[in-house]
Scaffold this active site. Structure first.
Site, PDB file in Angstrom:
ATOM      1  CG  ASP A 147     -20.978 -27.708  67.251  1.00 43.17           C
ATOM      2  OD1 ASP A 147     -20.869 -26.590  66.703  1.00 43.17           O
ATOM      3  OD2 ASP A 147     -22.044 -28.344  67.308  1.00 43.17           O
TER       4      ASP A 147
ATOM      5  CD  GLU B 178     -30.580 -25.378  66.918  1.00 44.66           C
ATOM      6  OE1 GLU B 178     -29.345 -25.267  66.972  1.00 44.66           O
ATOM      7  OE2 GLU B 178     -31.217 -26.341  67.406  1.00 44.66           O
TER       8      GLU B 178
ATOM      9  CE  LYS C 294     -22.717 -25.447  64.708  1.00 49.02           C
ATOM     10  NZ  LYS C 294     -23.283 -25.325  66.075  1.00 49.02           N
TER      11      LYS C 294
ATOM     12  CG  ASP D  85     -22.694 -29.308  70.691  1.00 47.46           C
ATOM     13  OD1 ASP D  85     -23.598 -29.211  69.847  1.00 47.46           O
ATOM     14  OD2 ASP D  85     -22.512 -28.458  71.587  1.00 47.46           O
ATOM     15  CB  SER D  86     -26.525 -32.741  67.682  1.00 51.28           C
ATOM     16  OG  SER D  86     -25.746 -32.833  66.512  1.00 51.28           O
TER      17      SER D  86
ATOM     18  CD  GLU E 214     -24.718 -23.825  71.115  1.00 47.33           C
ATOM     19  OE1 GLU E 214     -25.195 -23.370  72.182  1.00 47.33           O
ATOM     20  OE2 GLU E 214     -24.899 -24.997  70.742  1.00 47.33           O
TER      21      GLU E 214
HETATM   22  O1  KIV Z   1     -24.846 -29.776  67.081  1.00 46.05           O
HETATM   23  C1  KIV Z   1     -25.488 -29.644  66.018  1.00 46.05           C
HETATM   24  O2  KIV Z   1     -25.854 -30.618  65.353  1.00 46.05           O
HETATM   25  C2  KIV Z   1     -25.815 -28.298  65.594  1.00 46.05           C
HETATM   26  C3  KIV Z   1     -26.824 -28.155  64.513  1.00 46.05           C
HETATM   27  C4  KIV Z   1     -28.177 -28.374  65.068  1.00 46.05           C
HETATM   28  C5  KIV Z   1     -26.713 -26.864  63.811  1.00 46.05           C
HETATM   29  O3  KIV Z   1     -25.306 -27.357  66.125  1.00 46.05           O
END
Ligand code: KIV
Length: 284
Positions: free
Chosen positions: A86, A185, A116, A47-48, A118
């Protein structure tokens, strides 16, 4: 499915055999192609995306629909690589059934292989339910960018006893709940190493040192595609932003100077046809 595509079982073997796992983010077809051709083991549609592709200040505005849209493009570009996507902010916090439904959408509509999310103890119920639905889950501890407002910024986590203890406990809970891998992270190197040694599932670090079982970087950071602030833990392997800006400048200059396009970039037609068009339209 290609025989080379990583599976949850292969990743466990890699940890046991002490072969470092390589993960890289991708957000669209071309970055997915580059990641796969470059030979990574796993692609993360992070989600970056919100920050490096969509231009937001944080990951918080990213929606499930955004993630599906970009995951579809990535899965079209990297058919032989494991794709993890994510679950974005608030897509797994409201209720467990909603978490399972959103995880399922990333798999059914985006064609991701795994999701994924968090968090630790506070999302354990959701992790269990998603795993029960047959969806592989990667955990994410340490700095959790979706919690940025609560954390008061993007800071290293787990430096004091209580913080370190909580991350270690959460890591064990996530493993027990069925996660097949864990992203760490921005945690101190020695803590990440201790966690990695305490788990049988692989840890994948970003800003977590060399004691993890694998590493992940944001592709825009490592290729130098953006001119945004580069976190201390990221390494730039190229300066594509400079190359791209120089190329655009060269193109703009050539168009303005009448250098581009040259005759080699155009298409021919017969003089007879042209003459006929002119005559037909009174232009001869
Ligand atoms: O969103 C993302 O790119 C991430 C990485 C920084 C692990 O969660």
């Amino acid at each position: 499915m290609s025989t080379n595509k990583a599976t949850t079982v292969k990743l466990l073997d890699m940890k046991r055999e002490k072969r470092n796992i390589v993960m890289l983010t991708a957000y669209d077809y071309p970055t997915a192609r580059v990641a796969e051709e470059g030979g990574v083991d796993m692609i993360l549609v992070g989600d970056s995306l919100g920050m490096v592709v969509l231009g937001y200040d944080s990951t918080l505005p990213v929606t499930v629909d955004d993630m599906i849209h970009h995951t579809k493009a990535v899965t079209r570009g990297a058919k032989e690589t494991m794709i993890v996507t994510d679950l974005p902010f608030l897509s797994y916090h409201i209720s467990t059934p909603e978490a399972v439904r959103n995880a399922g959408r990333l798999i059914q509509e985006g064609f991701a292989d795994a999701v994924k999310l968090e968090g630790g103890r506070e999302v354990i119920e959701q992790v269990r339910a998603i795993v029960r639905a047959g969806i592989p889950v990667v955990g994410h501890l340490g700095l959790q960018p979706q919690m940025v407002n609560q954390l008061g910024g993007y800071k290293v986590q787990g430096k004091d006893f209580a913080g370190a203890q909580r991350i270690l406990e959460d890591a064990k809970l996530l493993e027990e709940a069925g996660c097949f891998a864990l992203v760490l992270e921005c945690v101190p190197t020695k803590l990440a190493q201790l966690i990695s040694e305490s788990l049988s599932i692989p840890t994948i670090g970003i800003g977590a040192g060399d004691g993890c079982d694998g590493q992940v970087l944001v592709i825009h950071d490592m290729l130098g595609i953006t001119d945004r602030y580069l976190p201390k833990f990221a390494k730039k392997y190229a300066e594509l932003n400079v190359a791209m800006t120089d190329s655009v400048r060269a193109y703009a200059g050539e168009v303005r100077d009448g250098v581009f396009p040259g005759p080699e970039h155009g298409f021919k037609m017969s003089d007879e046809v042209l003459q006929k068009v002119k005559e037909e339209n009174g232009l001869a």
